[in-house]
Design a protein around this motif. Structure first.
Motif, PDB file in Angstrom:
ATOM      1  N   PRO A   1       0.813  -1.222   0.000  1.00 25.39           N
ATOM      2  CA  PRO A   1       0.000   0.000   0.000  1.00 25.39           C
ATOM      3  C   PRO A   1       0.843   1.268   0.000  1.00 25.39           C
ATOM      4  O   PRO A   1       0.337   2.329  -0.325  1.00 25.39           O
ATOM      5  N   ARG A   2       2.116   1.160   0.368  1.00 24.70           N
ATOM      6  CA  ARG A   2       2.953   2.353   0.467  1.00 24.70           C
ATOM      7  C   ARG A   2       3.779   2.618  -0.775  1.00 24.70           C
ATOM      8  O   ARG A   2       4.589   3.538  -0.784  1.00 24.70           O
TER       9      ARG A   2
ATOM     10  N   TYR B   1      -1.493   5.057  -6.120  1.00 28.19           N
ATOM     11  CA  TYR B   1      -1.302   4.023  -5.104  1.00 28.19           C
ATOM     12  C   TYR B   1      -2.367   2.931  -5.254  1.00 28.19           C
ATOM     13  O   TYR B   1      -3.465   3.197  -5.754  1.00 28.19           O
TER      14      TYR B   1
ATOM     15  N   HIS C   1      -4.549   1.613  -3.408  1.00 28.00           N
ATOM     16  CA  HIS C   1      -5.901   1.778  -2.871  1.00 28.00           C
ATOM     17  C   HIS C   1      -6.811   2.565  -3.806  1.00 28.00           C
ATOM     18  O   HIS C   1      -8.013   2.610  -3.606  1.00 28.00           O
TER      19      HIS C   1
ATOM     20  N   GLY D   1       3.600   3.592  11.157  1.00 23.55           N
ATOM     21  CA  GLY D   1       2.507   4.224  11.897  1.00 23.55           C
ATOM     22  C   GLY D   1       2.568   3.944  13.387  1.00 23.55           C
ATOM     23  O   GLY D   1       2.714   4.864  14.189  1.00 23.55           O
TER      24      GLY D   1
ATOM     25  N   LEU E   1       1.632  10.027   6.253  1.00 18.87           N
ATOM     26  CA  LEU E   1       2.552   9.088   5.623  1.00 18.87           C
ATOM     27  C   LEU E   1       1.816   7.938   4.952  1.00 18.87           C
ATOM     28  O   LEU E   1       2.376   7.207   4.159  1.00 18.87           O
ATOM     29  N   ASP E   2       0.554   7.759   5.291  1.00 13.89           N
ATOM     30  CA  ASP E   2      -0.203   6.655   4.720  1.00 13.89           C
ATOM     31  C   ASP E   2      -0.940   7.120   3.469  1.00 13.89           C
ATOM     32  O   ASP E   2      -1.825   7.960   3.569  1.00 13.89           O
ATOM     33  N   PRO E   3      -0.597   6.564   2.320  1.00 14.62           N
ATOM     34  CA  PRO E   3      -1.227   7.028   1.079  1.00 14.62           C
ATOM     35  C   PRO E   3      -2.742   6.884   1.109  1.00 14.62           C
ATOM     36  O   PRO E   3      -3.455   7.625   0.445  1.00 14.62           O
ATOM     37  N   ARG E   4      -3.233   5.923   1.902  1.00 14.68           N
ATOM     38  CA  ARG E   4      -4.679   5.687   1.920  1.00 14.68           C
ATOM     39  C   ARG E   4      -5.460   6.846   2.514  1.00 14.68           C
ATOM     40  O   ARG E   4      -6.635   7.000   2.261  1.00 14.68           O
TER      41      ARG E   4
ATOM     42  N   ARG F   1      -4.414  10.005   2.155  1.00 11.23           N
ATOM     43  CA  ARG F   1      -4.179  11.219   1.381  1.00 11.23           C
ATOM     44  C   ARG F   1      -5.364  11.528   0.500  1.00 11.23           C
ATOM     45  O   ARG F   1      -6.244  10.712   0.295  1.00 11.23           O
TER      46      ARG F   1
END
Lengths: 325, 292
Positions: A110-111, A154, A156, B208, B285-288, B290
């Motif tokens: 996911p990153r 990304y 997601h 995280g 820092l977590d793309p989810r 953003r």
């Protein structure tokens, strides 16, 4: 013994997992996840591997790609031995074997961006860099029906079907000879399953890649496989060309699987004689003697509990391991 | 470059626009504390170690006969509290930042290695963690200082090397979880080595929970430094640190509340801001999380 055309040759492979001993001594029997399997896959061929959960399909797939070391036997990819290969040899071998996993959500970090994921195999091996690498990634994305601009996004931000396309692009980046597909469509919506299957078939035609297609869904296997192998408790009980298999299934376990597939026509469905297996799948650490299936088999007789049946060829090209079928 | 070229972030401006007001406030507080600490030699009204025994325990706002204003009052030896807090901020920030850095590096590295290699390495590292956690941290610190002697860098070393087990536990558990996911296997199949997998794929995905510990430990480290300084094992008097100012002020809290209250308030603001900032950073820092 060595078939030069074969992309994958599996000979008498077993994978046993040692169970941890108890506090008061006594080593429990090892779990025989895979227990003596022979398989061959030719260039551009698809072998469908079918069986219920816990039969060792995934363990076999992991052994073939070198993630799990086999306890015994030989696994050759394009003539190179996987079993017991050194780290460096495995690294080289994996150019030729890649894997597509069941869950497209967990198959992508996911990153990291989609572009970085697809670029990783190429970048790590120094196949391409900079501009050339970017072009290659764009080409791979195009090949699986995605846009070049998707590279910066990304995981997601994509649907399940799109993610599986990304996973396929990554698996094909190194142009492997064999891709092990571990239930690649079972986590997807029925509506996108066909798209992904057709994409796999299409890519096979273009690139000549071979597939080991692991599934528990006979309808899917019928759609994509050239040959079908049925696994039960770590062994193959029947192997046949697709048309032969679906025309006349022989092994009683394979027949039971077939009878569980629902028929689209309700009249035919009602008329169908279903074989319902009783009992549970025996523990792979304590497999029944003789034929592993005899505890649940409708045809079982004395001989089945004493002698393990060997895979023997039948006139129509099938290989069946059964004393009675 | 290669793969990194493709991870290029979207334009920065888009991120800035979405920042909440609370983050701006907290960011300003942090910047203010940091700025004041760095500028202490120029803006402090007095020498933080100069004692004027005539001016002991004067309340905030006292104007001395020589015209000097004690804005925040004086301590038990007549030193200007504002100056001591400004200079003390340097020590406290440096000790907290560096010791957290040391313990994070050591702890996270060991945790990831234990979970990745398994086998005897795992047993050795994780049992060591158990042993470390079973010894009271203060006792361990006291013992270490007793052997090494006091000093700024030794203090950081002591704090860093006694606090790593917490990071190790979390890094270990998180790495175990992540290491079995298909995307890690896929990287292995892609040909990536252990170092690349751990740094590029495991670390970002366990960052995280680690960040939470980092922010919590940051405040704790300032208090630990205070405790050790109080025992005479940390920063040596007369050099000021927030911790040492407070531990001295504790004795006079009934007669001179300001000695404890002002550095305490600063500490609260700092720790609070770091925590809020840490939470925000973790989401960032977590793309989810953003913008889509």
């Amino acid at each position: 013994m060595t078939d030069l055309d074969a992309v994958l040759e599996v000979r008498d492979v077993a994978v046993h997992f040692a169970a941890r001993g108890g506090l008061f001594g006594g080593t429990p029997a090892p779990v025989k996840a895979v227990d003596g399997i022979d398989l061959t896959i030719g260039a551009g061929e698809t072998l469908g591997l079918v069986g219920e959960s816990g039969c060792g399909k995934s363990t076999l797939s992991n052994a073939i790609v070198g993630l799990v070391p086999p306890t015994s036997g030989s696994i050759r990819v394009r003539g190179h031995e996987v079993a017991g290969a050194s780290r460096a040899a495995l690294h080289a071998l994996r150019r030729n074997v890649q894997m597509i996993f069941q869950d497209p959500v967990l198959s992508l970090d996911p990153r990291s961006t989609v572009g970085a994921a697809i670029a990783e195999p190429l970048a790590v091996r120094g196949v391409a860099r900079g501009r050339v690498l970017k072009d290659k990634v764009d080409a791979l994305l195009a090949q699986v029906g995605l846009e070049a601009e998707h590279a910066g996004r990304y995981p997601h931000q994509f649907s399940g079907g799109q993610r599986q396309r990304i996973v396929i692009a990554r698996a094909l980046a190194l142009e492997p000879a064999l891709v092990v597909c571990d239930e690649p469509v079972s986590a997807l919506d029925v509506s996108v399953r066909a798209q992904i299957l057709n994409l796999l078939v299409d890519l096979q035609r273009r690139m000549g890649v071979s597939y080991l297609f692991v599934s528990h869904d006979l309808a899917v296997v019928r759609h994509i496989a050239d040959r079908v192998a049925v696994m039960y408790l770590g062994r193959i009980v029947e192997q046949a060309p697709r048309d032969v298999f679906f025309a006349a299934t022989k092994h009683p376990y394979a027949r039971a699987l077939m009878s569980a597939v629902p028929e689209a026509d309700p009249v035919a469905q009602r008329a169908k004689r279903r074989t319902i297996l009783s009992g549970e799948l025996p523990s792979p650490s304590n497999a029944p003697p003789g034929c592993a299936f005899h505890t649940r088999c409708p045809l079982a007789t004395d001989v089945c509990s004493r002698e393990r049946p060997r895979l023997t060829p039948r006139p129509d090209g099938a290989l069946v391991a059964c004393h009675h079928a | 470059m290669s793969a990194r070229a493709m991870t290029a972030r979207r334009p920065v401006r888009r991120h800035v626009r979405r920042v909440a007001v609370s983050i701006v406030i907290v960011g300003l507080i942090l910047a203010l504390i940091l700025g004041l600490a760095l500028l202490a030699p120029w803006i402090a009204p007095a020498d933080p170690t100069r004692q004027v025994l005539m001016m002991r325990l004067k309340p905030p706002g006292t104007l001395a006969a020589n015209g000097q204003l004690y804005l925040l009052g004086t301590d038990d030896l007549g030193r200007d509290l504002l100056s001591r807090i400004l200079f003390g901020a340097q020590v406290s920030l440096a000790v907290a930042t560096l010791s957290v850095l040391v313990s994070t590096l050591v702890g996270v590295a060991l945790g990831m290695i234990a979970a990745w290699l398994r086998g005897w390495v795992e047993v050795a590292i994780m049992r060591l963690v158990d042993i470390m956690l079973s010894i009271p941290a203060v006792l361990l610190a006291v013992l270490t200082v007793a052997v090494l002697g006091p000093g700024f860098f030794k203090l950081i070393l002591v704090l860093g090397l006694t606090r790593w087990p917490r990071y190790t536990r979390v890094a270990y558990g998180q790495t175990l979880q992540v290491a079995n996911l298909p995307y890690i296997k896929a990287s292995e199949l892609a040909g990536a080595g252990s170092a690349r997998i751990l740094l590029r794929h495991v670390l970002p995905n366990i960052a995280g929970p680690l960040l939470i510990i980092v922010t919590a430990e940051f405040g704790l480290m300032i208090l630990f430094e205070a405790g050790l300084s109080f025992l005479g094992l940390g920063i040596q008097p007369p050099a000021p640190s927030w911790g040492s100012i407070m531990s001295v002020g504790r004795q006079y809290v009934e007669r001179a509340w300001w000695i404890v209250a002002f550095p305490g308030g600063c500490l609260f603001l700092l720790v609070f801001s770091v925590n809020v900032m840490g939470d925000w950073l973790r989401d960032r820092l977590d793309p989810r999380f953003r913008a889509r």
